[in-house]
Design a protein around this motif. Structure first.
Motif, PDB file in Angstrom:
ATOM      1  N   GLU A  99     -11.323  -4.805  -4.576  1.00  6.08           N
ATOM      2  CA  GLU A  99     -10.813  -5.944  -5.341  1.00  6.08           C
ATOM      3  C   GLU A  99      -9.346  -6.182  -5.018  1.00  6.08           C
ATOM      4  OE1 GLU A  99     -11.098  -4.294  -9.524  1.00  6.08           O
ATOM      5  OE2 GLU A  99      -8.935  -4.359  -9.242  1.00  6.08           O
ATOM      6  N   HIS A 100      -8.817  -7.303  -5.508  1.00 11.30           N
ATOM      7  CA  HIS A 100      -7.497  -7.746  -5.083  1.00 11.30           C
ATOM      8  C   HIS A 100      -6.340  -6.852  -5.548  1.00 11.30           C
ATOM      9  CE1 HIS A 100      -5.264 -11.659  -3.804  1.00 11.30           C
ATOM     10  NE2 HIS A 100      -4.806 -10.589  -3.205  1.00 11.30           N
ATOM     11  N   SER A 101      -6.549  -6.095  -6.626  1.00 17.44           N
ATOM     12  CA  SER A 101      -5.444  -5.284  -7.167  1.00 17.44           C
ATOM     13  C   SER A 101      -4.850  -4.324  -6.131  1.00 17.44           C
ATOM     14  CB  SER A 101      -5.929  -4.488  -8.378  1.00 17.44           C
ATOM     15  OG  SER A 101      -7.012  -3.675  -8.012  1.00 17.44           O
ATOM     16  N   ILE A 102      -5.642  -3.894  -5.167  1.00 10.87           N
ATOM     17  CA  ILE A 102      -5.180  -2.898  -4.198  1.00 10.87           C
ATOM     18  C   ILE A 102      -4.075  -3.425  -3.278  1.00 10.87           C
ATOM     19  CG2 ILE A 102      -7.375  -1.661  -4.231  1.00 10.87           C
ATOM     20  CD1 ILE A 102      -7.896  -2.981  -1.431  1.00 10.87           C
ATOM     21  N   SER A 103      -3.958  -4.753  -3.175  1.00 13.21           N
ATOM     22  CA  SER A 103      -2.928  -5.328  -2.296  1.00 13.21           C
ATOM     23  C   SER A 103      -1.522  -4.932  -2.733  1.00 13.21           C
ATOM     24  CB  SER A 103      -3.033  -6.857  -2.291  1.00 13.21           C
ATOM     25  OG  SER A 103      -4.340  -7.243  -1.961  1.00 13.21           O
ATOM     26  N   LEU A 104      -1.350  -4.689  -4.038  1.00 15.39           N
ATOM     27  CA  LEU A 104      -0.033  -4.272  -4.527  1.00 15.39           C
ATOM     28  C   LEU A 104       0.417  -2.974  -3.852  1.00 15.39           C
ATOM     29  CD1 LEU A 104       2.389  -4.596  -6.473  1.00 15.39           C
ATOM     30  CD2 LEU A 104       1.030  -3.409  -8.218  1.00 15.39           C
ATOM     31  N   GLY A 105      -0.506  -2.057  -3.637  1.00 12.65           N
ATOM     32  CA  GLY A 105      -0.168  -0.795  -2.968  1.00 12.65           C
ATOM     33  C   GLY A 105       0.371  -1.038  -1.570  1.00 12.65           C
ATOM     34  N   ALA A 106      -0.266  -1.967  -0.850  1.00 14.26           N
ATOM     35  CA  ALA A 106       0.168  -2.279   0.513  1.00 14.26           C
ATOM     36  C   ALA A 106       1.553  -2.922   0.501  1.00 14.26           C
ATOM     37  CB  ALA A 106      -0.844  -3.199   1.179  1.00 14.26           C
ATOM     38  N   ILE A 113      -3.748   2.224  -6.703  1.00 13.46           N
ATOM     39  CA  ILE A 113      -2.709   1.456  -6.010  1.00 13.46           C
ATOM     40  C   ILE A 113      -1.693   2.402  -5.361  1.00 13.46           C
ATOM     41  CG2 ILE A 113      -0.720  -0.081  -6.475  1.00 13.46           C
ATOM     42  CD1 ILE A 113      -2.678  -1.454  -8.602  1.00 13.46           C
ATOM     43  N   LYS A 114      -1.333   3.469  -6.085  1.00  9.88           N
ATOM     44  CA  LYS A 114      -0.382   4.449  -5.528  1.00  9.88           C
ATOM     45  C   LYS A 114      -0.947   5.140  -4.287  1.00  9.88           C
ATOM     46  CE  LYS A 114       2.230   5.650  -9.703  1.00  9.88           C
ATOM     47  NZ  LYS A 114       2.236   6.551 -10.869  1.00  9.88           N
ATOM     48  N   ARG A 115      -2.243   5.428  -4.332  1.00  9.46           N
ATOM     49  CA  ARG A 115      -2.874   6.070  -3.159  1.00  9.46           C
ATOM     50  C   ARG A 115      -2.894   5.111  -1.959  1.00  9.46           C
ATOM     51  NH1 ARG A 115      -7.970   9.254  -6.092  1.00  9.46           N
ATOM     52  NH2 ARG A 115      -6.663  10.321  -7.617  1.00  9.46           N
ATOM     53  N   VAL A 116      -3.138   3.833  -2.233  1.00  2.96           N
ATOM     54  CA  VAL A 116      -3.093   2.834  -1.155  1.00  2.96           C
ATOM     55  C   VAL A 116      -1.682   2.806  -0.565  1.00  2.96           C
ATOM     56  CG1 VAL A 116      -3.257   0.364  -0.605  1.00  2.96           C
ATOM     57  CG2 VAL A 116      -4.946   1.408  -2.128  1.00  2.96           C
ATOM     58  N   GLN A 117      -0.684   2.796  -1.451  1.00  2.07           N
ATOM     59  CA  GLN A 117       0.704   2.762  -0.982  1.00  2.07           C
ATOM     60  C   GLN A 117       0.999   3.944  -0.052  1.00  2.07           C
ATOM     61  OE1 GLN A 117       3.741   2.783  -4.042  1.00  2.07           O
ATOM     62  NE2 GLN A 117       5.392   2.978  -2.543  1.00  2.07           N
TER      63      GLN A 117
END
Ligand code: MN
Length: 301
Positions: A128-135, A105-109
């Motif tokens: 999966e949906h968890s990655i949306s938090l990073g955005a 998630i941090k890398r996505v952010q």
């Protein structure tokens, strides 16, 4: 020997120039420094399904969407718009962390902050949906007056899942802690999630909704997170957790068109595609991206 290699490479290069296929990018668009600089939109593929349970497969979602997109029209005949003119640049896949959802998630952010710093619209392909938090974290760091619109079958409001607070089933609980959001298409939740929605007076709608009411709830800028299981599984069956009685193509498109007309769509993600031999789901996902882009940029050309 060295000479021979060079010679062969030259032949191979000429051959590719003559008979090359489309690049492995969204809509087969060019991948070069110039293409990046002129692009208005940047796609970030995130092949992560570390917390998906019980059926994994979303890690292959982004690749399937990109593959499907290479074979669909870039021209939108409804809006008379050529998406090639928009410039859509596909980044290489993000390197995910196998050990930690939070690290991914941090890398996505970090990547989405970079896209926003370059003044381009981010599209995140799950995964999966968890990655949306990073955005959403990235958008929070860079922008104000933003609402998140969640299109999803599931509330995703668990506080933790199997000891993890960053699992896909917890994503909206974490997003709710940092951003205003509205959920649409929600038709599956636990008793605890239902109580949480009521106690916190969250704006959660099922599949029967009035789009004007949703527009009133949303702030001026909107980030959209689309879990593909919001659609009826008869049209998009290739998802990790299919849920009967979903929304149909035209209902979702009409809502998205209204949002694009009255608000500013600042980015979006498409998550939870678990591709299999049924290619139609992949094509729906690719086409959905095209339609949101057409709606978002139509008035800005
Ligand atoms: Mn979800």
């Amino acid at each position: 020997m060295k000479h021979l290699n060079t010679f062969n490479n030259t032949i191979l290069y000429d051959f590719m120039e003559l008979f090359h296929s489309l690049p492995y990018t969204f809509l087969g668009m060019e991948k070069s420094k110039d293409a990046f600089e002129s692009a208005k939109v940047v796609l970030l593929p995130v092949p992560y399904d570390g917390t998906q349970y019980p059926y994994k497969g979303a890690a292959n979602g982004a690749r399937a969407i990109i593959e499907a997109s290479r074979h669909i029209e870039t021209f939108d005949d409804e809006l008379n718009l050529e998406l090639e003119d928009l410039g859509i640049y596909t980044l290489d896949e993000l390197e995910i962390s196998l050990e930690s959802a939070l690290e991914t998630i941090k890398r996505v952010q970090e990547a989405v902050e970079e896209i926003l710093d370059n003044k381009k619209m981010p599209i995140i392909l799950g995964g999966e949906h968890s990655i949306s938090l990073g955005a959403v974290r990235a958008i929070n760091a860079k922008m104000e007056n933003v609402s998140v619109l969640q299109l999803d079958a599931h509330a995703d409001l668990r506080n933790e899942f199997k000891g993890c607070k960053y699992a896909h089933t917890c994503v909206m609980r974490r997003i709710n802690e940092i951003s205003h959001y509205v959920g649409v298409g929600i038709r599956s939740m636990s008793k605890e999630e239902k109580e949480f929605i009521e106690e916190n007076e969250l704006d959660i709608y099922g599949t029967n909704f009035n789009s004007n009411e949703i527009l009133e709830k949303l702030k001026d800028k909107v980030y959209i997170t689309i879990d593909l299981d919001v659609f009826d599984p008869s049209i998009i069956p290739s998802v990790g957790n299919p849920e009967p009685q979903g929304l149909f193509w035209i209902e979702i498109l009409e809502l998205l068109k209204k949002i694009a007309q009255e608000k500013e769509i600042i980015g979006f993600d498409i998550v939870e595609l678990s591709p299999n031999s049924n290619k139609i789901s992949d094509i729906y996902a690719a086409k959905l991206i095209c339609k949101i882009l057409s709606f978002s940029f139509f008035s800005k050309f």
